[in-house]
Design an enzyme around this catalytic site. Structure first.
Site, short mmCIF file in Angstrom:
data_model
loop_
_atom_site.label_atom_id
_atom_site.label_comp_id
_atom_site.label_asym_id
_atom_site.label_seq_id
_atom_site.Cartn_x
_atom_site.Cartn_y
_atom_site.Cartn_z
N HIS A 17 44.07 33.89 20.07
CA HIS A 17 42.68 33.47 19.86
C HIS A 17 42.21 33.84 18.45
O HIS A 17 41.59 33.02 17.77
CB HIS A 17 41.73 34.17 20.86
N LYS A 41 38.95 30.67 37.09
CA LYS A 41 40.12 31.52 36.87
C LYS A 41 39.96 32.94 37.39
O LYS A 41 40.92 33.72 37.35
CB LYS A 41 40.42 31.59 35.37
N ARG A 95 48.82 25.13 22.38
CA ARG A 95 50.01 25.97 22.42
C ARG A 95 51.26 25.13 22.59
O ARG A 95 52.16 25.15 21.79
CB ARG A 95 49.92 26.99 23.56
N SER A 133 46.38 34.73 27.72
CA SER A 133 45.69 35.88 28.34
C SER A 133 46.28 36.20 29.71
O SER A 133 46.45 37.36 30.07
CB SER A 133 44.20 35.58 28.50
P1 ADP Z 1 40.76 28.29 28.66
O1 ADP Z 1 40.29 29.03 29.85
O2 ADP Z 1 39.92 27.11 28.27
O3 ADP Z 1 42.25 28.01 28.61
P2 ADP Z 1 41.35 30.45 26.97
O4 ADP Z 1 40.51 31.66 26.79
O5 ADP Z 1 42.61 30.61 27.70
O6 ADP Z 1 40.48 29.31 27.54
O7 ADP Z 1 41.63 29.82 25.55
C1 ADP Z 1 40.62 29.27 24.76
C2 ADP Z 1 41.22 28.31 23.79
O8 ADP Z 1 42.17 29.01 22.99
C3 ADP Z 1 41.98 27.14 24.40
O9 ADP Z 1 41.80 26.02 23.56
C4 ADP Z 1 43.41 27.59 24.35
O10 ADP Z 1 44.30 26.51 24.30
C5 ADP Z 1 43.41 28.35 23.04
N1 ADP Z 1 44.48 29.35 22.97
C6 ADP Z 1 44.66 30.44 23.75
N2 ADP Z 1 45.75 31.12 23.39
C7 ADP Z 1 46.28 30.46 22.32
C8 ADP Z 1 47.43 30.66 21.47
N3 ADP Z 1 48.27 31.67 21.66
N4 ADP Z 1 47.65 29.76 20.49
C9 ADP Z 1 46.81 28.71 20.30
N5 ADP Z 1 45.72 28.46 21.06
C10 ADP Z 1 45.45 29.33 22.05
#
Ligand code: ADP
Length: 165
Positions: A17, A41, A95, A133
């Site tokens: 992030h 989630k 990702r 996460s």
């Molecule tokens: P969501 O619940 O929408 O998946 P997250 O908190 O998991 O939200 O992630 C928020 C955003 O950050 C999403 O667009 C997700 O694809 C991106 N993201 C999370 N981890 C990574 C990573 N390691 N590399 C690139 N983008 C990421």
């Protein structure tokens, strides 16, 4: 004033992030981190804890990039949240191809609701791309070391949350 909205659950905020946030800072004058309140989630951290961790990480990034970064809890439609915070751009991280299908649909539906808000996809540096996460929490629960995936302070809070030293 170019305002970007980077939405997510941030349960907890990872180095993936923060890599995306750093990149987004180069594109906007103000970056709003939309922290989702009600997510299907079942977050491990409360909204207050997630926002506090986002704010702590973003304070460092503001100092580094000079871009104003604000954490903004939201539970309404993403496109309405974009209107609320005055964002013209939604930032998402990609990702792998598995993210693509869902993101493709989101862009299509958000565009149908408001075509003036553009979605921009960013990719993290290779070493951060695989970080999720959900997996960080599983690794922590199973006794693994998460130092390569989250900041030292997030790691401490994660271990505290799951009852590890
Ligand atoms: P969501 O619940 O929408 O998946 P997250 O908190 O998991 O939200 O992630 C928020 C955003 O950050 C999403 O667009 C997700 O694809 C991106 N993201 C999370 N981890 C990574 C990573 N390691 N590399 C690139 N983008 C990421």
């Amino acid at each position: 004033m170019r305002v970007g909205l980077y939405p997510g659950t941030f349960d907890p905020i990872t180095l993936g992030h923060t890599d995306i946030i750093r990149r987004a800072c180069a594109l906007v004058d103000r970056l709003v981190i939309g922290v989702a309140i009600n997510t299907g989630k079942g977050p491990v951290f409360s909204l207050e804890e997630r926002v506090a961790m986002v704010e702590a990480e973003c304070a460092k990034l503001t100092a580094e990039t000079g871009t104003e970064i604000i954490a903004h809890p939201f539970e309404n439609l993403l496109i309405d949240c974009a209107h609320d915070v005055g964002a013209q751009i939604i930032i998402r991280g990609l990702r792998a191809v598995t993210d693509f299908e869902y993101e493709y649909q989101m862009v299509g539906m958000n565009r149908a609701m408001d075509a003036s808000v553009e979605t921009v996809f960013l990719m993290a540096e290779a070493k951060y791309q695989a970080i999720a996460s959900k997996l960080v929490k599983e690794i922590a629960k199973l006794g693994g070391d998460v130092s390569k995936f989250v900041s030292p302070s997030v790691k401490d809070q994660l271990y505290l949350k799951i009852g590890r030293d």
